[in-house]
Design a protein around this motif. Structure first.
Motif, mmCIF file in Angstrom:
data_model
loop_
_atom_site.group_PDB
_atom_site.id
_atom_site.type_symbol
_atom_site.label_atom_id
_atom_site.label_comp_id
_atom_site.label_asym_id
_atom_site.label_seq_id
_atom_site.Cartn_x
_atom_site.Cartn_y
_atom_site.Cartn_z
ATOM 1 N N ILE A 108 0.808 -1.107 -0.067
ATOM 2 C CA ILE A 108 0.072 -0.067 0.097
ATOM 3 C C ILE A 108 0.871 1.245 0.037
ATOM 4 O O ILE A 108 1.859 1.424 0.834
ATOM 5 C CB ILE A 108 -1.080 -0.083 1.067
ATOM 6 C CG1 ILE A 108 -2.236 -0.954 1.137
ATOM 7 C CG2 ILE A 108 -1.623 1.539 1.256
ATOM 8 C CD1 ILE A 108 -2.949 -1.145 2.371
ATOM 9 N N ILE A 109 0.745 2.219 -1.009
ATOM 10 C CA ILE A 109 1.345 3.273 -1.056
ATOM 11 C C ILE A 109 0.505 4.676 -0.995
ATOM 12 O O ILE A 109 -0.565 4.613 -1.235
ATOM 13 C CB ILE A 109 1.985 3.480 -2.320
ATOM 14 C CG1 ILE A 109 3.098 2.478 -2.705
ATOM 15 C CG2 ILE A 109 2.740 4.800 -2.475
ATOM 16 C CD1 ILE A 109 3.568 2.311 -4.004
ATOM 17 N N VAL A 110 0.691 5.229 0.361
ATOM 18 C CA VAL A 110 0.084 6.358 0.454
ATOM 19 C C VAL A 110 0.445 7.754 -0.027
ATOM 20 O O VAL A 110 1.663 7.993 0.423
ATOM 21 C CB VAL A 110 -0.161 6.652 2.318
ATOM 22 C CG1 VAL A 110 -0.757 7.914 2.573
ATOM 23 C CG2 VAL A 110 -0.696 5.413 2.935
ATOM 24 N N GLY A 111 -0.261 8.213 -0.885
ATOM 25 C CA GLY A 111 0.391 9.364 -1.743
ATOM 26 C C GLY A 111 0.564 9.044 -3.149
ATOM 27 O O GLY A 111 1.323 8.329 -3.634
ATOM 28 N N GLY A 112 -0.429 9.889 -3.861
ATOM 29 C CA GLY A 112 -0.336 9.770 -5.662
ATOM 30 C C GLY A 112 0.724 10.828 -6.160
ATOM 31 O O GLY A 112 0.343 11.480 -7.079
ATOM 32 N N GLY A 113 1.879 10.976 -5.515
ATOM 33 C CA GLY A 113 2.653 11.881 -6.169
ATOM 34 C C GLY A 113 3.906 11.471 -6.754
ATOM 35 O O GLY A 113 3.970 10.038 -7.342
ATOM 36 N N ALA A 114 4.968 12.019 -6.943
ATOM 37 C CA ALA A 114 6.137 11.597 -7.750
ATOM 38 C C ALA A 114 6.625 10.345 -7.192
ATOM 39 O O ALA A 114 6.932 9.557 -7.757
ATOM 40 C CB ALA A 114 7.144 12.709 -8.001
ATOM 41 N N ALA A 115 6.938 10.450 -5.954
ATOM 42 C CA ALA A 115 7.652 9.276 -5.079
ATOM 43 C C ALA A 115 6.516 8.062 -4.981
ATOM 44 O O ALA A 115 7.138 6.884 -5.289
ATOM 45 C CB ALA A 115 7.762 9.563 -3.657
ATOM 46 N N GLY A 116 5.528 8.176 -5.056
ATOM 47 C CA GLY A 116 4.578 7.191 -4.767
ATOM 48 C C GLY A 116 4.328 6.405 -6.082
ATOM 49 O O GLY A 116 4.425 5.222 -6.219
ATOM 50 N N PHE A 117 4.172 7.077 -7.317
ATOM 51 C CA PHE A 117 4.282 6.509 -8.766
ATOM 52 C C PHE A 117 5.497 5.838 -9.028
ATOM 53 O O PHE A 117 5.547 4.650 -9.513
ATOM 54 C CB PHE A 117 3.887 7.413 -9.695
ATOM 55 C CG PHE A 117 2.198 7.440 -9.805
ATOM 56 C CD1 PHE A 117 1.682 6.811 -10.805
ATOM 57 C CD2 PHE A 117 1.366 8.147 -9.047
ATOM 58 C CE1 PHE A 117 0.251 6.767 -11.028
ATOM 59 C CE2 PHE A 117 0.074 8.343 -9.219
ATOM 60 C CZ PHE A 117 -0.449 7.337 -10.099
ATOM 61 N N TYR A 118 6.467 6.673 -8.824
ATOM 62 C CA TYR A 118 7.983 6.174 -9.039
ATOM 63 C C TYR A 118 8.193 4.644 -8.296
ATOM 64 O O TYR A 118 8.676 3.604 -8.817
ATOM 65 C CB TYR A 118 9.007 7.178 -8.683
ATOM 66 C CG TYR A 118 10.256 6.990 -9.511
ATOM 67 C CD1 TYR A 118 10.289 7.296 -10.891
ATOM 68 C CD2 TYR A 118 11.424 6.625 -8.907
ATOM 69 C CE1 TYR A 118 11.538 7.438 -11.422
ATOM 70 C CE2 TYR A 118 12.576 6.589 -9.468
ATOM 71 C CZ TYR A 118 12.545 6.928 -10.856
ATOM 72 O OH TYR A 118 13.695 6.613 -11.703
ATOM 73 N N ALA A 119 7.961 4.708 -7.092
ATOM 74 C CA ALA A 119 7.972 3.532 -6.197
ATOM 75 C C ALA A 119 7.056 2.296 -6.741
ATOM 76 O O ALA A 119 7.624 1.504 -7.097
ATOM 77 C CB ALA A 119 7.588 3.805 -4.674
ATOM 78 N N ALA A 120 5.756 2.499 -6.968
ATOM 79 C CA ALA A 120 4.894 1.559 -7.194
ATOM 80 C C ALA A 120 5.547 0.981 -8.672
ATOM 81 O O ALA A 120 5.527 -0.375 -8.827
ATOM 82 C CB ALA A 120 3.704 2.056 -7.685
ATOM 83 N N ILE A 121 5.974 1.673 -9.573
ATOM 84 C CA ILE A 121 6.529 1.111 -11.075
ATOM 85 C C ILE A 121 7.523 0.380 -10.593
ATOM 86 O O ILE A 121 7.508 -0.764 -11.353
ATOM 87 C CB ILE A 121 6.645 2.304 -11.809
ATOM 88 C CG1 ILE A 121 5.635 3.038 -12.607
ATOM 89 C CG2 ILE A 121 7.574 1.856 -13.052
ATOM 90 C CD1 ILE A 121 5.797 4.425 -13.005
ATOM 91 N N HIS A 122 8.526 0.791 -10.051
ATOM 92 C CA HIS A 122 9.772 -0.057 -9.598
ATOM 93 C C HIS A 122 9.418 -1.357 -9.038
ATOM 94 O O HIS A 122 9.946 -2.520 -9.364
ATOM 95 C CB HIS A 122 10.809 0.822 -9.078
ATOM 96 C CG HIS A 122 11.459 1.728 -10.029
ATOM 97 N ND1 HIS A 122 12.369 1.323 -10.893
ATOM 98 C CD2 HIS A 122 11.492 2.940 -10.004
ATOM 99 C CE1 HIS A 122 12.984 2.444 -11.502
ATOM 100 N NE2 HIS A 122 12.349 3.491 -10.885
ATOM 101 N N ILE A 123 8.650 -1.282 -7.950
ATOM 102 C CA ILE A 123 8.221 -2.333 -7.337
ATOM 103 C C ILE A 123 7.643 -3.494 -8.055
ATOM 104 O O ILE A 123 7.928 -4.635 -8.532
ATOM 105 C CB ILE A 123 7.180 -2.411 -6.100
ATOM 106 C CG1 ILE A 123 7.874 -1.226 -5.160
ATOM 107 C CG2 ILE A 123 6.701 -3.569 -5.696
ATOM 108 C CD1 ILE A 123 6.989 -0.781 -4.022
#
Length: 424
Positions: free
Chosen positions: A5-20
């Motif tokens: 679960i990622i809290v926050g749909g900003g730059a860090a959130g999307f970048y992390a989700a894509i790499h995971i």
């Protein structure tokens, strides 16, 4: 039930989700965004162009742009730096360019290029994005050790939790309740409000200058204090760079650098303080007086207002000449000793009162956040709770303008993603 679960749909959130998701496509990943739009800060960054990162590829030089986080980010920047971020976007069809000042933008000069890239990649990899899903509660379940995220209507559970909610007071409260220490946030990137006749009606003027914030105690509440008799003390803050005159006061790289490095001090001053500006940093008060005496001899017949002794914008020179008590028709030969000393002081030690701050464009940056001592910077994981990670402005890291704040977000997100995605 989610794996991440990622809290926050900003730059860090999307970048992390894509790499995971790239590391382990079988993982079920969700991004929770409180608003109706994702990546809103990316949208306004760089005046709508998106200042993706900075073209400084040496980690030891890169960290010098971080008032808070300099020591902690050195290792992470060796793992994932500006070059890696540029590769990420360019390999996904977003060509970038490095401008003269080092800032990196998409060739399109449109932040939507970055947004479309991140959203498309996340969709392609099966990342769920839950908009209008403000988190109301964050807790760790005792029976299974999973994280529970509560929104307005529903409870969600996840094995791993990444908080990338930016400067969110609510998120900081949740984390404080979980035992983390929160350094109180204060504004970190702002311009100075100055009402002064020397700056009136010359907005748009920009020139290289040195700006200092002297110790408050050397200024008396009495207007008649002779500063020459005041103790000579080192400035509490100092920066060199372009200074831009605006409708409301002063901006530009030099001012923004002062605001970032002096975030806590200027907050203590309640944004009411004095600054000294040397519009000609190559000169001191004494050397400027000597130089102006030479000009007085050489240009005796010419008017002061039309004969700029130094390389300053015409409108600024005229304002400083008038501030020194020199009228428009006065010739150099007619300049008195007092006038010359006053002009030298205006040029090298002009004092201006700051009476507040303004947000730099649409970009709002704060210092403060999770205490860096409580973060493992090899994973960007919590030292207090396993399976809890952070990225971006939620931690006590901030930078000067130029793409450095985004770089902190990309780097933290990437390293957290590697830690999460590589778990067996």
């Amino acid at each position: 039930m989610f794996d991440v679960i990622i809290v926050g749909g900003g730059a860090a959130g999307f970048y992390a989700a894509i790499h995971i998701a790239e590391i382990d496509p079988t993982l079920k990943i969700a991004i929770f965004e409180r608003g109706k739009n994702v990546l809103s800060k990316v949208k306004v960054s760089g005046g709508g162009r998106c200042n993706v990162t900075h073209g400084e590829f040496s980690p030891s030089e890169l960290v010098l742009n971080y008032p808070r986080g300099k020591k902690e980010l050195l290792g992470p920047f060796h793992v994932h730096g500006p070059g890696d971020v540029m590769d990420f976007f360019e390999q996904r069809g977003v060509p970038l360019k490095i401008e003269e000042d080092g800032r990196v933008f998409p060739v399109s000069d449109d932040s939507q290029s970055i947004i479309d890239c991140l959203v498309t990649e996340a969709q392609k990899l099966g990342v769920q994005v839950l908009k209008n899903s403000a988190v109301k509660q964050l807790s760790k379940l005792r029976d299974n050790g999973r994280w529970q995220v509560t929104t307005m209507n529903k409870h969600y559970q996840g094995k791993n939790l990444l908080v990338a909610a930016g400067s969110s007071l609510k998120a900081w409260r949740f984390l404080e309740d979980l035992g983390h220490t929160i350094i109180p946030p204060v504004p970190s990137l702002f311009t100075f409000n100055v009402r002064d006749p020397r700056l009136a009606e010359i907005q748009g003027v920009s020139t290289f200058a040195s700006v200092q914030v002297p110790p408050k105690k050397i200024f008396s509440s009495k207007e008649g204090l002779n500063l020459k008799s005041a103790p000579r003390e080192e400035p509490v803050l100092q920066a060199e760079g372009d200074v831009l005159v605006t409708h409301w006061g002063l901006s530009g790289p030099s001012i923004l650098r002062l605001s970032a490095w002096g975030a806590n001090i200027l907050n203590e001053y309640q944004y009411n303080f004095k600054i000294k500006i040397n519009w000609t940093p190559e000169y001191t008060l004494g050397s400027m007086e000597g130089f102006l005496r030479e000009i007085k001899e050489v240009e005796a017949r010419k008017t002061v207002i039309r004969t700029r002794a130094v390389n300053l914008p015409k409108r600024l020179w005229a304002k400083l000449v008038h501030a020194a008590g020199i009228q428009t028709n006065v010739r150099w030969a007619e300049v008195t000793k007092e006038m010359l000393q006053s002009l030298a002081k205006e040029l090298t030690e002009g004092t201006y009162r700051v009476i507040g701050k303004s947000t730099f464009k649409e970009e709002f940056v704060t210092s403060g956040g999770i205490d860096l001592k409580e973060i493992n910077f090899k994973t960007f994981g919590s030292k207090i709770h396993p399976n809890l990670y952070f990225a971006g402005e939620i931690i006590n890291v901030d930078a000067i303008t130029g793409g450095f704040n985004f770089q902190n977000a990309w780097t933290g997100a990437y390293i957290a993603a590697q830690a999460i995605g590589s778990k067996k």
